[in-house]
Design an enzyme around this catalytic site. Structure first.
Site, mmCIF file in Angstrom:
data_model
loop_
_atom_site.group_PDB
_atom_site.id
_atom_site.type_symbol
_atom_site.label_atom_id
_atom_site.label_comp_id
_atom_site.label_asym_id
_atom_site.label_seq_id
_atom_site.Cartn_x
_atom_site.Cartn_y
_atom_site.Cartn_z
ATOM 1 N N LYS A 1 14.952 8.686 10.367
ATOM 2 C CA LYS A 1 15.128 9.016 8.945
ATOM 3 C C LYS A 1 16.477 9.702 8.696
ATOM 4 C CE LYS A 1 11.426 7.170 7.338
ATOM 5 N NZ LYS A 1 11.497 6.022 6.407
ATOM 6 N N ILE B 1 3.224 12.920 1.183
ATOM 7 C CA ILE B 1 2.663 12.079 0.125
ATOM 8 C C ILE B 1 1.356 11.499 0.669
ATOM 9 C CG2 ILE B 1 3.068 10.123 -1.439
ATOM 10 C CD1 ILE B 1 5.233 12.324 -1.745
ATOM 11 N N LEU C 1 -1.016 5.926 5.467
ATOM 12 C CA LEU C 1 -0.341 6.373 6.696
ATOM 13 C C LEU C 1 -0.707 7.821 7.006
ATOM 14 C CD1 LEU C 1 1.788 6.148 8.988
ATOM 15 C CD2 LEU C 1 3.534 6.765 7.307
ATOM 16 N N ASP D 1 8.061 -9.674 7.579
ATOM 17 C CA ASP D 1 8.194 -8.606 8.570
ATOM 18 C C ASP D 1 9.677 -8.240 8.585
ATOM 19 O OD1 ASP D 1 8.630 -7.120 10.858
ATOM 20 O OD2 ASP D 1 7.242 -8.287 12.097
ATOM 21 N N THR E 1 -1.053 9.034 1.496
ATOM 22 C CA THR E 1 -1.042 7.570 1.614
ATOM 23 C C THR E 1 -1.950 7.174 2.788
ATOM 24 O OG1 THR E 1 0.757 7.557 3.245
ATOM 25 C CG2 THR E 1 1.403 7.514 0.903
ATOM 26 N N TYR F 1 11.048 9.634 15.034
ATOM 27 C CA TYR F 1 10.902 9.475 13.578
ATOM 28 C C TYR F 1 11.988 10.243 12.838
ATOM 29 C CZ TYR F 1 8.874 9.376 8.895
ATOM 30 O OH TYR F 1 8.689 9.185 7.538
ATOM 31 N N ILE G 1 3.192 4.410 -0.554
ATOM 32 C CA ILE G 1 4.333 4.692 -1.430
ATOM 33 C C ILE G 1 4.885 3.397 -2.017
ATOM 34 C CG2 ILE G 1 6.744 5.470 -1.382
ATOM 35 C CD1 ILE G 1 5.851 7.691 0.580
ATOM 36 N N ARG H 1 0.847 -1.201 0.000
ATOM 37 C CA ARG H 1 0.000 0.000 0.000
ATOM 38 C C ARG H 1 0.882 1.250 0.000
ATOM 39 N NH1 ARG H 1 -2.549 0.881 6.121
ATOM 40 N NH2 ARG H 1 -0.878 2.264 6.770
HETATM 41 N N1 LIG Z 1 3.534 9.370 3.333
HETATM 42 C C1 LIG Z 1 4.426 10.327 3.538
HETATM 43 O O1 LIG Z 1 4.081 11.541 3.530
HETATM 44 C C2 LIG Z 1 5.866 9.988 3.760
HETATM 45 C C3 LIG Z 1 6.784 11.054 3.792
HETATM 46 C C4 LIG Z 1 8.134 10.768 3.970
HETATM 47 C C5 LIG Z 1 8.559 9.459 4.116
HETATM 48 N N2 LIG Z 1 7.644 8.440 4.088
HETATM 49 C C6 LIG Z 1 8.163 7.074 4.231
HETATM 50 O O2 LIG Z 1 7.712 6.301 3.153
HETATM 51 C C7 LIG Z 1 7.566 4.936 3.563
HETATM 52 C C8 LIG Z 1 6.155 4.453 3.233
HETATM 53 O O3 LIG Z 1 5.219 5.310 3.870
HETATM 54 P P1 LIG Z 1 3.663 5.274 3.514
HETATM 55 O O4 LIG Z 1 3.137 6.639 3.772
HETATM 56 O O5 LIG Z 1 3.438 4.615 2.205
HETATM 57 O O6 LIG Z 1 3.173 4.316 4.713
HETATM 58 P P2 LIG Z 1 1.961 3.234 4.792
HETATM 59 O O7 LIG Z 1 1.759 2.954 6.246
HETATM 60 O O8 LIG Z 1 0.798 3.720 3.993
HETATM 61 O O9 LIG Z 1 2.608 1.946 4.119
HETATM 62 C C9 LIG Z 1 3.699 1.319 4.759
HETATM 63 C C10 LIG Z 1 3.826 -0.115 4.315
HETATM 64 O O10 LIG Z 1 4.905 -0.704 5.065
HETATM 65 C C11 LIG Z 1 4.458 -1.934 5.605
HETATM 66 N N3 LIG Z 1 5.152 -2.286 6.845
HETATM 67 C C12 LIG Z 1 5.038 -1.676 8.064
HETATM 68 N N4 LIG Z 1 5.773 -2.342 8.966
HETATM 69 C C13 LIG Z 1 6.370 -3.378 8.312
HETATM 70 C C14 LIG Z 1 7.245 -4.423 8.702
HETATM 71 N N5 LIG Z 1 7.656 -4.563 9.976
HETATM 72 N N6 LIG Z 1 7.647 -5.304 7.750
HETATM 73 C C15 LIG Z 1 7.225 -5.181 6.466
HETATM 74 N N7 LIG Z 1 6.387 -4.233 6.044
HETATM 75 C C16 LIG Z 1 5.968 -3.340 6.954
HETATM 76 C C17 LIG Z 1 2.966 -1.735 5.856
HETATM 77 O O11 LIG Z 1 2.325 -2.983 5.958
HETATM 78 C C18 LIG Z 1 2.560 -0.937 4.606
HETATM 79 O O12 LIG Z 1 2.301 -1.797 3.524
HETATM 80 C C19 LIG Z 1 7.894 4.912 5.057
HETATM 81 O O13 LIG Z 1 9.235 4.530 5.230
HETATM 82 C C20 LIG Z 1 7.677 6.364 5.478
HETATM 83 O O14 LIG Z 1 8.431 6.697 6.606
HETATM 84 C C21 LIG Z 1 6.316 8.684 3.935
#
Ligand SMILES: NC(=O)c1ccc[n+]([C@@H]2O[C@H](COP(=O)([O-])OP(=O)(O)OC[C@H]3O[C@@H](n4cnc5c(N)ncnc54)[C@H](O)[C@@H]3O)[C@@H](O)[C@H]2O)c1
Length: 265
Positions: free
Chosen positions: A153, A182, A186, A56, A184, A149, A21, A19
């Protein structure tokens, strides 16, 4: 196995690909090996050739299986996208954050990436492949009430640069993408945990000069670029932020004692 024309025939592992990103990255590559829970099965059906492997990333045995299954099925590995990560709900003031919560976040956001990286490297060295870590803009510029967090990062970005140096003799490039806001699941969940979700989403939207949040597909496009075309880039941090880091302006928060210079009369 990626089918898009820009990285055709290459094998890409995307963690957290079910799901958000991660799913945007899987779609951008065409199809790939991917991991995570129920949404992964749906993507597997949507993208012929894509493979979902439950993993995981905080469990080393799971990660070993992910790598060995990828090699068993495809015979090679060209790119690892370390995307799985989490942002805890806002308002993580230091006095409200336990050391144990901090440690757990590091296990996922930093050590999960390191474990897969370490186990994938022998295969990436063979294919002269590359690693893309999903970091965050806030690792570079900070974020209020989010010390664990932001620290996690910042570590991802620093690890990217250190590993780029160590792996360059083997022809393995290591880069990171730092997304800004982004849209999402999350982000939606984080907004829902605030007293006024609509206001939180509007704030998040207005943080970009472009006046909108990014889409997972836009991070996916950046990942395909780094994997396929950025052949002279290693150790870089690519901002995909809509310009959120730009601008010089008001930063002092409400309640901060203000000490402005006197205007000479
Ligand atoms: N959405 C944003 O604005 C944003 C901004 C900067 C960075 N990020 C980074 O981008 C990445 C994805 O974020 P997102 O917004 O898509 O999050 P999200 O929660 O929508 O998706 C995260 C995915 O990671 C999986 N996941 C979580 N824990 C896990 C584990 N222990 N093992 C395997 N899979 C696992 C979840 O099941 C999910 O499919 C993250 O690293 C987040 O920190 C997101």
């Amino acid at each position: 196995m990626a089918t898009g024309t820009r990285y055709a025939g290459k094998v890409v592992v995307v963690t957290g690909g079910a799901r958000g990103i991660g799913a945007g990255i899987v779609r951008a590559f065409g199809d790939s090996s991917l991991t995570a829970e129920s949404g992964g099965r749906a993507l597997e059906r949507e993208l012929p050739g894509a493979v979902f492997i439950l993993c995981d990333v905080t469990r080393e045995d799971d990660v070993r299986t992910l790598v060995s299954e990828t090699i068993r099925r495809f015979g090679r590995l060209d790119c690892v996208v370390n995307n799985a990560g989490h942002h805890p709900p806002f308002q993580q003031r230091p006095e409200e954050t336990s050391t144990q919560e901090f440690r757990q976040l590091l296990e996922l956001n930093v050590l999960g990436m390191y474990t897969l990286t370490k186990l994938a490297l022998p295969h990436l060295r063979k294919s002269q492949g590359n690693i893309i870590n999903i970091s965050s803009l806030v690792g570079a510029i900070g974020q209020a009430q989010a010390v664990p967090y932001v620290a996690s990062k910042g570590a991802v970005t620093a690890m990217t640069k250190a590993l780029a140096l160590d792996e360059s003799p083997y022809g393995v490039r290591v880069n990171c993408i730092s997304p800004g806001n982004i849209w999402t699941p999350l982000w939606e969940e984080l907004a829902a945990s605030t007293p006024d979700p609509r206001a939180t989403i509007l704030e998040g939207t207005l943080a970009q000069p472009l006046g909108r949040m990014g889409q997972p597909a836009e991070v996916g496009a950046a990942a395909v670029f780094l994997a396929s075309e950025a052949t002279f880039c290693t150790g870089i941090e690519l901002f995909v932020t809509g310009g959120a880091e730009l601008g010089f302006g008001r930063k002092a928060r409400r309640g901060t004692p203000v000490d402005a210079p006197d205007i000479p009369s």
